[in-house]
Design an enzyme around this catalytic site. Structure first.
Site, PDB file in Angstrom:
ATOM      1  N   CYS A 111       0.828  -1.222   0.000  1.00  0.00           N
ATOM      2  CA  CYS A 111       0.000   0.000   0.000  1.00  0.00           C
ATOM      3  C   CYS A 111       0.857   1.264   0.000  1.00  0.00           C
ATOM      4  O   CYS A 111       0.343   2.359  -0.207  1.00  0.00           O
ATOM      5  CB  CYS A 111      -0.936   0.011   1.198  1.00  0.00           C
ATOM      6  SG  CYS A 111      -1.919  -1.477   1.316  1.00  0.00           S
TER       7      CYS A 111
ATOM      8  N   ILE B  84     -12.417  -1.190  -1.437  1.00  0.00           N
ATOM      9  CA  ILE B  84     -11.762  -1.705  -2.633  1.00  0.00           C
ATOM     10  C   ILE B  84     -12.149  -0.764  -3.768  1.00  0.00           C
ATOM     11  O   ILE B  84     -13.338  -0.488  -3.957  1.00  0.00           O
ATOM     12  CB  ILE B  84     -12.258  -3.150  -2.894  1.00  0.00           C
ATOM     13  CG1 ILE B  84     -11.628  -4.097  -1.859  1.00  0.00           C
ATOM     14  CG2 ILE B  84     -11.967  -3.574  -4.321  1.00  0.00           C
ATOM     15  CD1 ILE B  84     -12.131  -5.522  -1.941  1.00  0.00           C
TER      16      ILE B  84
ATOM     17  N   LYS C  52     -10.416   6.478   3.448  1.00  0.00           N
ATOM     18  CA  LYS C  52     -11.730   5.935   3.776  1.00  0.00           C
ATOM     19  C   LYS C  52     -12.822   6.469   2.861  1.00  0.00           C
ATOM     20  O   LYS C  52     -13.672   5.713   2.398  1.00  0.00           O
ATOM     21  CB  LYS C  52     -12.051   6.250   5.243  1.00  0.00           C
ATOM     22  CG  LYS C  52     -13.405   5.768   5.695  1.00  0.00           C
ATOM     23  CD  LYS C  52     -13.480   4.245   5.703  1.00  0.00           C
ATOM     24  CE  LYS C  52     -14.912   3.751   5.768  1.00  0.00           C
ATOM     25  NZ  LYS C  52     -15.642   3.884   4.502  1.00  0.00           N
TER      26      LYS C  52
ATOM     27  N   HIS D  33      -9.243   3.869  -1.868  1.00  0.00           N
ATOM     28  CA  HIS D  33      -7.880   3.371  -1.688  1.00  0.00           C
ATOM     29  C   HIS D  33      -7.488   2.430  -2.826  1.00  0.00           C
ATOM     30  O   HIS D  33      -7.343   1.232  -2.635  1.00  0.00           O
ATOM     31  CB  HIS D  33      -7.813   2.665  -0.319  1.00  0.00           C
ATOM     32  CG  HIS D  33      -6.465   2.140   0.077  1.00  0.00           C
ATOM     33  ND1 HIS D  33      -5.278   2.651  -0.398  1.00  0.00           N
ATOM     34  CD2 HIS D  33      -6.126   1.130   0.921  1.00  0.00           C
ATOM     35  CE1 HIS D  33      -4.267   1.977   0.147  1.00  0.00           C
ATOM     36  NE2 HIS D  33      -4.757   1.043   0.936  1.00  0.00           N
TER      37      HIS D  33
END
Lengths: 381, 133
Positions: free
Chosen positions: A81, A207, A325, A329
């Protein structure tokens, strides 16, 4: 010599059924290139999972070709990430070295081409496959281990744990690129189902698909531009790949080191930060980052956010464009969304969420469970 | 995801017997075994078998599992601090979710983790259950 941000580009984050990994990356790249008015000399492509989700690698060359830039040197950078922040670090050093004058760094991830289960398997490659993946842990469940331990050790309530998700959504409402532009309440968070107890669905970043790009240039080239945002520091630090091996499970050593090095390289102390982009893939990651960097006292970060600190009128303001959030992401793109959002703030282009007189912005991009952290410090000159 | 037989085979002793390594220089024990000590960078490491008893440090319930664990969810994942102070990650077994408590005494037993379909490999490894007195 400080690299200068001369252009940014973002696609909206979401489920892009009509777009591919390639087309998303092209869209963001062209926008960044056009806004910079320059032609890149090198491409750095950030992506985590294309090999598994699209069965496609060799992304640097692929993008160079698509952009009509055949022949350019191009590399792909992967650090789970944190791929975006680490790719930015690579481009930053390419410019700093003096070898390249203009670099395009683009991050893209397309996560809706596969089932949730397949994407969950791919996300677990951020940890050690043979000794953590084997046991059936999901990436969310590893963060949940930290989340539960944090609540136990510091006597933090579920409501307090949820507060960073609520804050991010509050800000995301006004971000035209955000995936979920609506407010959520603490009650809604706590009534959403568990993904991995005690992490609720609304405490986890979605997702998503998306791409973001940044053009970096040397000071010399940027002189002819009206660009005003310099990169004061870009650092990366790592920690044990297996979360369970950490000496202290509630400190992100990587965030601590990367931030310490960023402070010493930029000479910018934490009390001067106007905008802070936190990697709230899960709320616990945001809290442990704040505490490990020394921006919040140990055990106090969730309580601070719950008591309405870090809002747009506060200093630092946190996740001003919705964080992971609410904005979403798309893994490999996230670090570059953070940089692009800081750029909007520092150039007074952040719309309704503009923070008055924002001069200094810092982004924490975290891979794994605090396993790799990249810190970027941007400044309006 | 299916695993090749050699890849599975070479991990067996580690997953089924909890083999770690001990640093001859600083004395620290790590799991899984490795070639360089992460604490003192010594390369003088020897394999040791870890104790199978420990306490639960933290846990989670996996409700959205990776694809290969789809038919086994929900299940409990935990970090267990073994008697020698070394942490391992594992699934918990033989316990109701409501009875799982941080600090509870556990012991490792050999269990099945998953099957790769009708003709594929069956994965075995240590799981931890409440300690039988």
């Amino acid at each position: 010599m400080k690299p200068i941000v001369v252009g940014v580009g973002m696609t909206k984050v979401g489920e892009h059924w009509d777009e591919s990994l390639k087309s998303l990356a092209v869209e963001a790249s062209l926008e960044a290139i056009d806004s910079s008015g320059l032609t890149p000399e090198v491409i750095v492509f950030s992506n985590m999972m294309s090999g598994r989700l699209q069965v496609q690698d060799h992304l640097g060359t692929l993008l160079a070709d698509e952009l009509g830039l055949r022949g350019l040197p191009a590399v792909r950078v992967e650090a789970a990430c944190a791929s975006g922040g680490v790719a930015f670090h690579v481009a930053y050093n390419m410019i700093k070295s003096g070898i390249y004058k203009v670099a395009l760094v683009v991050g893209a991830e397309k996560m809706s081409d596969t089932s949730t289960e397949q994407t969950t398997t791919a996300l677990m490659t951020a940890e050690d496959r043979e000794y953590t993946g084997f046991y059936g842990a999901s990436f969310v469940s590893l963060n949940a281990l930290a989340h539960r331990l944090y609540m136990e050790k510091f006597n933090v309530s579920e409501e307090e744990m949820a507060s960073l998700a609520v804050l991010s959504h509050e800000n995301g409402v006004n971000n035209p690129f955000a995936m979920y532009r609506r407010k959520i309440s603490t009650k809604e968070v706590l009534e959403s189902p568990y993904v991995a107890d005690p992490i609720h669905l609304l405490e986890a970043a979605p997702i998503s698909d998306g791409a973001a790009a940044v053009v970096l240039a040397s000071e010399e080239v940027a002189k002819t531009k009206s660009s005003v945002v310099s990169v004061e520091a870009s650092t990366v630090a790592t920690d044990a790949i297996r979360y369970y091996e950490r000496e202290d499970l509630l400190t992100f050593e990587s965030a601590k080191k990367a931030f310490m090095n960023a402070v010493s390289a930029s000479k910018i102390e934490k009390d001067r930060i106007d905008i802070l982009e936190l990697h709230d893939a899960f709320t616990i990651v945001g809290y442990l980052t704040l505490e490990s960097a020394g921006i919040a006292e140990r055990g106090k970060a969730a309580k601070l956010v719950a008591s309405n600190k870090f809002t747009l009128s506060d200093k630092p303001a946190v996740n001003t464009m919705g964080g992971l959030k609410s904005r979403g992401h798309p893994i490999g793109a996230t670090g570059l969304y953070q940089i692009s959002e800081l750029y909007l703030q520092l150039t007074n282009n952040a719309g309704k969420n503009q923070v008055d007189n924002a001069k200094i912005g810092v982004a924490f991009n975290v891979g794994g469970v605090g396993t790799t952290t990249s810190v970027s410090v941007l400044k309006r000159r | 995801m299916s695993e090749s037989v050699p890849r599975y085979w070479r991990e067996i002793k580690i997953r089924e017997r909890l083999i770690g390594s001990k640093c001859e220089d600083c004395g620290r024990i790590t799991f899984p075994p490795r070639k360089v000590c992460p604490y003192c960078r010594s390369r003088k490491l020897t394999e040791v078998e870890l104790p199978k008893k420990g306490k639960l440090l933290s846990y989670s319930v996996v409700r959205k599992p990776p694809a290969e664990f789809e038919k086994y969810a929900p299940y409990v994942i935990g970090i267990i601090t073994l008697e020698n102070g070394v942490n391992v990650i594992s699934q918990l077994t033989d316990i109701d979710l409501k009875d799982v408590k941080i600090g509870m005494e556990l012991e490792g037993v050999l269990r099945k983790y998953r099957e790769e379909g009708e003709e594929g490999l069956i994965h075995y490894g240590i799981k931890f259950r409440p300690r039988i007195k």
